[in-house]
Design a protein around this motif. Sequence first.
Motif, PDB file in Angstrom:
ATOM      1  N   GLU A 123      31.263  20.987 -30.638  1.00 13.00           N
ATOM      2  CA  GLU A 123      32.273  22.038 -30.623  1.00 13.00           C
ATOM      3  C   GLU A 123      32.091  22.868 -31.883  1.00 13.00           C
ATOM      4  O   GLU A 123      31.614  22.363 -32.907  1.00 13.00           O
ATOM      5  N   VAL A 124      32.456  24.132 -31.790  1.00 15.66           N
ATOM      6  CA  VAL A 124      32.215  25.075 -32.885  1.00 15.66           C
ATOM      7  C   VAL A 124      33.531  25.692 -33.339  1.00 15.66           C
ATOM      8  O   VAL A 124      34.337  26.130 -32.516  1.00 15.66           O
ATOM      9  N   LEU A 125      33.732  25.707 -34.636  1.00 12.78           N
ATOM     10  CA  LEU A 125      34.857  26.404 -35.259  1.00 12.78           C
ATOM     11  C   LEU A 125      34.262  27.605 -35.976  1.00 12.78           C
ATOM     12  O   LEU A 125      33.410  27.449 -36.857  1.00 12.78           O
ATOM     13  N   THR A 126      34.674  28.792 -35.575  1.00 14.17           N
ATOM     14  CA  THR A 126      34.079  29.998 -36.142  1.00 14.17           C
ATOM     15  C   THR A 126      35.122  31.097 -36.277  1.00 14.17           C
ATOM     16  O   THR A 126      36.275  30.926 -35.886  1.00 14.17           O
ATOM     17  N   SER A 127      34.702  32.221 -36.795  1.00 16.68           N
ATOM     18  CA  SER A 127      35.604  33.353 -36.996  1.00 16.68           C
ATOM     19  C   SER A 127      35.602  34.264 -35.772  1.00 16.68           C
ATOM     20  O   SER A 127      34.722  34.171 -34.915  1.00 16.68           O
ATOM     21  N   ARG A 128      36.546  35.163 -35.739  1.00 20.56           N
ATOM     22  CA  ARG A 128      36.613  36.136 -34.645  1.00 20.56           C
ATOM     23  C   ARG A 128      35.373  37.036 -34.637  1.00 20.56           C
ATOM     24  O   ARG A 128      34.975  37.536 -33.588  1.00 20.56           O
ATOM     25  N   LEU A 129      34.761  37.241 -35.804  1.00 26.35           N
ATOM     26  CA  LEU A 129      33.563  38.071 -35.873  1.00 26.35           C
ATOM     27  C   LEU A 129      32.404  37.462 -35.090  1.00 26.35           C
ATOM     28  O   LEU A 129      31.548  38.180 -34.586  1.00 26.35           O
ATOM     29  N   GLU A 130      32.350  36.149 -35.021  1.00 29.08           N
ATOM     30  CA  GLU A 130      31.249  35.452 -34.336  1.00 29.08           C
ATOM     31  C   GLU A 130      31.660  34.926 -32.963  1.00 29.08           C
ATOM     32  O   GLU A 130      30.839  34.349 -32.251  1.00 29.08           O
ATOM     33  N   ALA A 131      32.915  35.113 -32.585  1.00 29.95           N
ATOM     34  CA  ALA A 131      33.442  34.505 -31.356  1.00 29.95           C
ATOM     35  C   ALA A 131      32.677  34.933 -30.106  1.00 29.95           C
ATOM     36  O   ALA A 131      32.351  34.097 -29.261  1.00 29.95           O
ATOM     37  N   ASP A 132      32.382  36.214 -29.982  1.00 31.79           N
ATOM     38  CA  ASP A 132      31.706  36.687 -28.762  1.00 31.79           C
ATOM     39  C   ASP A 132      30.334  36.053 -28.596  1.00 31.79           C
ATOM     40  O   ASP A 132      29.992  35.578 -27.513  1.00 31.79           O
TER      41      ASP A 132
ATOM     42  N   SER B 152      44.532  31.870 -38.545  1.00 35.44           N
ATOM     43  CA  SER B 152      44.421  32.934 -39.542  1.00 35.44           C
ATOM     44  C   SER B 152      43.214  32.603 -40.414  1.00 35.44           C
ATOM     45  O   SER B 152      42.569  31.579 -40.213  1.00 35.44           O
ATOM     46  N   TYR B 153      42.927  33.458 -41.361  1.00 30.25           N
ATOM     47  CA  TYR B 153      41.735  33.235 -42.178  1.00 30.25           C
ATOM     48  C   TYR B 153      42.029  32.648 -43.545  1.00 30.25           C
ATOM     49  O   TYR B 153      41.209  32.733 -44.442  1.00 30.25           O
ATOM     50  N   THR B 154      43.167  32.034 -43.699  1.00 34.06           N
ATOM     51  CA  THR B 154      43.458  31.377 -44.969  1.00 34.06           C
ATOM     52  C   THR B 154      42.673  30.074 -45.041  1.00 34.06           C
ATOM     53  O   THR B 154      42.426  29.445 -44.006  1.00 34.06           O
ATOM     54  N   PRO B 155      42.274  29.655 -46.227  1.00 26.21           N
ATOM     55  CA  PRO B 155      41.572  28.368 -46.345  1.00 26.21           C
ATOM     56  C   PRO B 155      42.382  27.212 -45.741  1.00 26.21           C
ATOM     57  O   PRO B 155      41.817  26.314 -45.119  1.00 26.21           O
ATOM     58  N   ALA B 156      43.687  27.255 -45.903  1.00 21.08           N
ATOM     59  CA  ALA B 156      44.529  26.179 -45.358  1.00 21.08           C
ATOM     60  C   ALA B 156      44.445  26.141 -43.835  1.00 21.08           C
ATOM     61  O   ALA B 156      44.374  25.058 -43.235  1.00 21.08           O
ATOM     62  N   GLU B 157      44.424  27.293 -43.196  1.00 25.18           N
ATOM     63  CA  GLU B 157      44.361  27.314 -41.732  1.00 25.18           C
ATOM     64  C   GLU B 157      42.994  26.880 -41.220  1.00 25.18           C
ATOM     65  O   GLU B 157      42.888  26.214 -40.201  1.00 25.18           O
ATOM     66  N   TRP B 158      41.922  27.250 -41.936  1.00 25.76           N
ATOM     67  CA  TRP B 158      40.595  26.763 -41.567  1.00 25.76           C
ATOM     68  C   TRP B 158      40.577  25.232 -41.616  1.00 25.76           C
ATOM     69  O   TRP B 158      40.064  24.569 -40.719  1.00 25.76           O
ATOM     70  N   MET B 159      41.151  24.669 -42.686  1.00 26.04           N
ATOM     71  CA  MET B 159      41.152  23.218 -42.833  1.00 26.04           C
ATOM     72  C   MET B 159      42.035  22.567 -41.770  1.00 26.04           C
ATOM     73  O   MET B 159      41.690  21.513 -41.239  1.00 26.04           O
ATOM     74  N   ASN B 160      43.168  23.185 -41.431  1.00 28.80           N
ATOM     75  CA  ASN B 160      44.019  22.657 -40.361  1.00 28.80           C
ATOM     76  C   ASN B 160      43.256  22.600 -39.047  1.00 28.80           C
ATOM     77  O   ASN B 160      43.316  21.601 -38.321  1.00 28.80           O
TER      78      ASN B 160
END
Length: 146
Positions: free
Chosen positions: A57-66, A80-88
């Motif tokens: 499974e991949v966790l990525t940003s909206r820029l790479e989603a497509d 969101s793009y906060t470090p805390a949300e990435w870690m969550n």
Amino acid sequence: MVYTRYKRIFEYADHSVDVVLIANRDRVDPNFFYLTGYTGGLFESSYAILYPDLHVEVLTSRLEADIARLGPHPVHLPDSYTPAEWMNALRRLIGEASKVGVNFKGISHSDYLALSEGLQGKTLVDVSGALQRARLVKDPDELERI
């Protein structure tokens, strides 16, 4: 076959691990592309998680989603793009795994510290040797590309 590739990584790990996490953060880790099979995109600030049932499974940003959705793997985006949300988001994907295999050679010291802090209660295990050893054996599709 890719599943054989995934299986070798778990077999070669010096310690038994529950999941393998490849961080493609500030430094590009070729193992991210090795696991996912992606041939395009940068996948900055992305993670690939390999599970014992041999799926990724991949966790990525909206820029790479497509471009990520063009591949065969489930794609997850942080809220969101906060470090805390990435870690969550990463903690949700890792779930109950207690031993997390990480390619220590592919992350910076600051990424290691962030993972250690963000994944408290999890043991981070270096699987860089297992990845290197698994990559020595070439799958038929790799041989064809060579």
